[in-house]
Design an enzyme around this catalytic site. Structure first.
Site, PDB file in Angstrom:
ATOM      1  N   GLU A 108     -13.912  13.758 -66.481  1.00 11.05           N
ATOM      2  CA  GLU A 108     -12.972  14.739 -65.940  1.00 11.05           C
ATOM      3  C   GLU A 108     -12.394  15.609 -67.059  1.00 11.05           C
ATOM      4  O   GLU A 108     -12.223  16.822 -66.892  1.00 11.05           O
ATOM      5  CB  GLU A 108     -11.858  14.025 -65.173  1.00 11.05           C
ATOM      6  CG  GLU A 108     -12.349  13.395 -63.870  1.00 11.05           C
ATOM      7  CD  GLU A 108     -11.274  12.631 -63.127  1.00 11.05           C
ATOM      8  OE1 GLU A 108     -11.093  12.895 -61.923  1.00 11.05           O
ATOM      9  OE2 GLU A 108     -10.620  11.771 -63.738  1.00 11.05           O
ATOM     10  N   ALA A 122      -9.815   5.426 -68.162  1.00 12.11           N
ATOM     11  CA  ALA A 122      -8.357   5.337 -68.199  1.00 12.11           C
ATOM     12  C   ALA A 122      -7.925   4.028 -68.839  1.00 12.11           C
ATOM     13  O   ALA A 122      -8.721   3.120 -69.068  1.00 12.11           O
ATOM     14  CB  ALA A 122      -7.798   5.436 -66.781  1.00 12.11           C
ATOM     15  N   GLY A 154     -12.031   9.319 -66.405  1.00 11.55           N
ATOM     16  CA  GLY A 154     -11.197  10.377 -66.954  1.00 11.55           C
ATOM     17  C   GLY A 154     -11.848  11.099 -68.117  1.00 11.55           C
ATOM     18  O   GLY A 154     -11.514  12.257 -68.403  1.00 11.55           O
ATOM     19  N   GLU A 167     -15.063   5.077 -60.824  1.00 16.93           N
ATOM     20  CA  GLU A 167     -13.790   4.597 -60.278  1.00 16.93           C
ATOM     21  C   GLU A 167     -13.934   3.759 -59.020  1.00 16.93           C
ATOM     22  O   GLU A 167     -13.082   2.889 -58.743  1.00 16.93           O
ATOM     23  CB  GLU A 167     -12.870   5.796 -59.986  1.00 16.93           C
ATOM     24  CG  GLU A 167     -12.246   6.437 -61.220  1.00 16.93           C
ATOM     25  CD  GLU A 167     -13.146   7.492 -61.857  1.00 16.93           C
ATOM     26  OE1 GLU A 167     -12.698   8.198 -62.763  1.00 16.93           O
ATOM     27  OE2 GLU A 167     -14.322   7.609 -61.433  1.00 16.93           O
TER      28      GLU A 167
END
Length: 694
Positions: free
Chosen positions: A108, A66, A105, A128
Site C-alpha cells: 500500500e 503492519a 501496508g 491481510e
C-alpha cells in the site's frame, strides 16, 4: 534524537532526497516509522534543492506489513492512511525502491508513491485475509486501478504474490533494478531520468487513485475469487468482504471506495475471527520460545539424516528432509519393504514433476540425495537418526539399542512415536541426553506440525537443534512433554471417545461428522477414521468384536481403501451414510442396554469439544505443554482446527470458561467422571482467567 529519527533518515544526493526506513526485522509500519516518514517527506518537500524523493528500506526487506501488536488497539497518529496521503499529495515525485517483500501496508505504501522500481527478486502481496482482515489503507482501491481486478483479487483473496518480472508485467512495478545490490543507485538514476524527460505534471506526479484505465468488469475473476474462498477459506468472513471492496473500485469514486474499505476493515478488526487469527499468528511465534533455551544455547550440526523404517511415516519423513536439501539414508529390515519405500518416494516425485509442482531436474536432485540400506552400520555418519518403525515399545527399544551401537557420538536420536513413553525408549540407550521425540504428522512431507518431545534427560542443545531444524524443514514446531499421545493425540483420543459414546446413545456417525465440519473442521472423526483405515492396530485373530471399529473390520469394512467403513464409498471415494453401519450401531446399543434417543447438534458439539478443552487444561496442569497457546498451535497445524476460531484453548476462552465448566458438571452428573473438571479449568473460570494465556 527521537525514535522516529532513528528509524527514518533523510539524506540527499544532488537533487534527489533519499528517505531510508530502518525498523528491523521487517520494517513494519510502527508508530515511530509512520511519524518519521511523514516528517521526512515534509522536510524533503520543503527543501528547494530537492526535486525528487527516493523511498528505500535498510535491511533484508522493504516494508513487510503492519505492526501486528497494534491491531485491536487504539493507534498513535499518524495512521498509515495519513502517511500515504502525505506521499501521494507530495508536490515532488516519490519513487518507491523495493527489495525483499512489500507486503500488506508495504505494498500500500509503494502504491501511494508516484513510481516504483524493484529488484529482480522483489515480491508483492496483500495477505491481510490471513489475519481475518482486508487491506486497510487503500489496497482494495489502488491495486485494481494499478493492475486490474483479476490481479487484485488473486493477491487480496487468494494470498498470491507477484514476484520479479511478473510484478512489472502486471503494472505494479515501473522499472527493474539491474541487480539485487544496485537498488539505491538504480532508483536514484530512475528518479533523475524522470526529471530529465520533461513529463507533464500528471505523469511526473502519477497518482494511482486517479487512474481508471485498468478498471474493467471481470465477472470470471470475481467468480474465481468466490470459488477459492468457498473451498480454501470456508467459514471466514474477510474474503467476501474483500471481494465487495474490490467490486466497489469498479463502481464508486475512489474516496467512497476508500471509506467503504476503512469501515469494513474496522468492523473486521473488532470482530471475533480476526481476533482469533491474530492470536494464532502470535501463538505460532510464541511457541518457538522455550524456557531455559535461548539464543545462547548451542545447536548441533545436522547435515546428514538417517531414517529407520520405509513405511508411510518413514518415507514421508524422508521426503521432508530431501525436499529441504538433506542427504537421507533409509534403513529397513527387509529388501521388499525397502523397495516399496523407495518406489513410494520415486512415484511421489514423478507425480510432482508431471503436475509442474517441481521441475524434473529438482525431482532428480532430490532422488539423488536418497540412499537405502539393510544395515544399521550405514547410519554411522548420520548427524540425526529418526526411528519410524512399528508402534510397539519392544520394537522401538530394539531399534534404539542397535542405534546406540552404531551412531556416532553426539548424533541426535529421535523417535517418531505417536503415543509411547519416550523416557522408556531412551532407557534403551547409553545416551539418553541425545534422544528426543520428533512426532511428524502424516503425510510428513506435507503436514506443517512437528511435536518436539522433550524427555526427562534430553539435553538443552538437542531441543534447540530440533527447533532450529524444524525451520529448515518449514515446519511449525511445538515443544511438548512426555505423556501418552503427547498433546495433540491425547486430546484427540478424548474427542474420539465422546464421538463413539454419542453414536451409541442415539446419534449416527454422519451426524457427528456434520456438526464438526459445520464448526469448521476439515472432516469429522468418523470420516477421518475411514481415511486413515479402521484396521490400524486391528487383527482378525485377536478381534473380539467389542467396539464399532472391530465389528466393521470383521465385515471387511476397513475404510475408504475397501470402499466401506463407517460410510459406503463409490469409485471416487465419495462417502454416503451406510445402512450396514446403522445396523451395527443399533445392535451394539441394544447389547449394551442403551436406550437410544434424539441428540441435538448442540449436545454433539459440546460433548466433542468440551472434554477436549478439559484435557488441554490437564495437559497444562501437568506441565506437558509450556503454554495454552502452544496447544492451539498444535491443533491448528496438526488437526485442522479452524484458525479463525483460534484453536481449542482460545475458542474455550471466547466461549466462556464458566459456560464450559457448568456444562461439564451437568454431563458429569449423568455420564460420570469422564466429564470431571480439572482444578485449573475450574479455578480460571472462577477467577476470570484464560486458558490460552497460561
Amino acid at each position: 534524537m527521537t525514535v522516529a529519527d532513528e528509524v527514518v533518515t533523510l539524506d540527499r544526493e544532488g537533487e534527489i532526497a533519499i528517505v531510508t526506513l530502518d525498523n528491523p526485522p521487517v520494517n513494519a509500519t510502527s508508530a515511530a516509522l509512520r511519524a518519521g516518514l511523514v516528517s521526512a517527506i515534509e522536510r524533503a518537500c520543503a527543501d528547494a534543492a530537492v526535486r525528487a524523493i527516493v523511498l528505500i528500506c535498510a535491511g533484508r526487506t522493504f516494508v513487510a506489513g503492519a505492526d501486528v501488536s497494534e491491531l485491536g488497539k487504539p493507534r498513535a497518529e499518524p495512521d498509515l492512511r495519513a502517511v500515504l496521503e502525505a506521499i501521494e499529495s507530495a508536490p515532488k515525485p516519490v519513487v518507491a525502491a523495493v527489495h525483499g517483500t512489500a507486503l500488506g501496508g508495504g505494498l500500500e505504501l509503494a502504491m501511494a508513491c508516484h513510481h516504483r522500481i524493484a529488484t529482480p527478486s522483489a515480491a508483492f502481496g496483500l495477505p491481510e485475509v490471513s489475519l481475518g482482515l482486508i487491506p486497510g489503507a487503500g489496497g482494495t482501491q489502488r491495486l485494481p486501478r494499478l493492475a486490474g481486478v483479476a490481479t487484485a483479487l488473486s493477491l487480496i483473496v487468494e494470498g498470491k504474490r507477484l514476484v520479479g518480472e511478473a510484478a512489472r508485467a502486471a503494472g505494479v512495478v515501473d522499472a527493474r533494478a539491474s541487480g539485487e545490490e544496485s537498488l539505491r543507485a538504480d532508483a536514484i538514476a530512475f528518479a533523475r531520468d524522470l526529471l530529465a524527460r520533461g513529463l507533464p505534471p500528471e505523469r511526473l506526479l502519477r497518482r494511482v487513485r486517479d487512474e481508471t484505465g485498468r478498471l474493467a468488469p471481470d465477472p470470471a475473476a470475481f467468480d474465481a475469487a468466490r470459488a477459492h474462498a468457498a473451498k480454501r477459506l470456508r467459514g471466514q468472513v474477510a474474503p467476501e468482504c474483500a471481494i465487495a471492496c474490490v467490486a466497489a473500485a469498479l463502481d464508486r469514486p475512489f474516496a467512497e471506495g476508500l471509506a467503504l474499505e476503512r469501515a469494513t476493515f474496522q468492523e473486521l478488526e473488532a470482530g471475533p475471527q480476526s481476533k482469533a487469527l491474530r492470536h494464532a499468528f502470535l501463538a505460532e511465534r510464541e511457541a518457538a520460545k522455550i524456557p531455559g533455551i535461548g539464543r545462547e544455547t548451542p545447536t548441533r550440526t545436522v547435515e546428514r539424516v538417517g531414517i529407520v523404517g520405509a513405511g508411510t511415516m518413514g518415507t514421508g519423513i524422508a521426503m521432508a528432509f530431501l525436499d529441504a536439501g538433506f542427504p537421507v539414508t533409509i534403513v529397513e529390515a527387509k529388501e521388499e519393504a525397502l523397495a516399496r519405500g523407495r518406489n513410494t518416494i520415486e512415484t511421489t516425485y514423478a507425480g510432482s514433476a508431471a503436475k509442474g509442482r517441481i521441475g524434473q531436474g529438482e525431482a532428480d536432485a532430490r532422488l539423488g540425495r536418497l540412499a537405502t540400506s539393510l544395515a544399521y552400520e550405514d547410519l554411522a555418519q548420520a548427524d540425526l537418526v529418526i526411528e519410524a518403525a512399528f508402534e510397539t515399545m519392544e520394537v522401538k527399544r530394539a531399534v534404539f539399542a542397535a542405534l546406540d551401537r552404531v551412531a556416532k557420538p553426539g548424533a541426535l536420536l529421535a523417535t517418531n512415536t505417536s503415543y509411547l513413553d519416550v523416557d522408556a525408549i531412551a532407557a534403551a540407550t547409553s545416551r539418553p541426553q541425545d534422544l528426543l521425540g520428533l512426532h511428524f504428522f502424516s503425510p510428513a512431507n506435507i503436514m506443517k506440525l512437528l511435536e518436539v518431545v522433550r524427555a526427562q534427560r534430553t539435553a538443552p542443545d538437542a531441543i534447540a537443534t530440533a527447533m532450529a531444524l524444524a525451520k529448515r524443514l518449514r515446519k511449525v514446531a511445538v515443544c511438548v512433554g512426555v505423556a501418552h499421545g503427547f498433546v495433540g493425540n491425547r486430546m484427540l483420543a478424548r474427542r474420539q471417545a465422546e464421538a463413539t459414546h454419542l453414536v451409541l446413545e442415539g446419534a449416527m456417525p454422519w451426524d457427528v461428522d456434520r456438526v464438526l465440519v459445520a464448526f469448521g473442521l476439515p472432516m469429522g472423526p468418523f470420516q477421518m477414521s475411514d481415511l486413515a483405515g479402521l484396521d490400524l492396530g486391528w487383527s482378525r485373530e485377536t478381534s473380539k468384536g467389542e467396539t464399532l471399529k472391530e465389528r466393521l473390520c470383521e465385515r471387511d469394512r476397513r475404510g475408504q481403501k475397501t470402499r466401506a467403513g463407517f460410510y459406503d464409498y463409490d469409485d471416487a471415494r465419495r462417502g454416503t451414510p451406510s445402512p450396514v453401519t446403522e445396523e451395527i450401531v443399533h445392535a451394539m446399543s441394544a447389547e449394551k442396554g442403551i436406550a437410544r434417543r434424539a441428540i441435538s447438534d448442540d449436545e454433539i458439539l459440546e460433548r466433542c469439544l468440551y472434554p477436549m478443552v478439559a484435557e488441554g487444561a490437564r495437559i497444562l496442569e501437568e506441565g506437558k505443554a509450556i503454554r495454552g497457546s502452544d496447544i492451539d498451535v498444535v491443533w491448528i497445524n496438526g488437526y485442522g482446527f479452524p484458525a479463525w476460531r483460534g484453536g481449542p484453548m482460545f475458542w474455550a476462552d471466547e466461549t466462556g470458561l464458566p459456560t464450559i465448566v457448568a456444562a461439564l458438571d451437568r454431563y458429569a452428573a449423568t455420564h460420570g467422571d469422564a466429564y470431571a473438571v480439572p482444578d485449573l479449568l475450574r479455578r480460571l473460570a472462577e477467577e476470570g482467567g484464560r486458558l490460552s494465556e497460561r
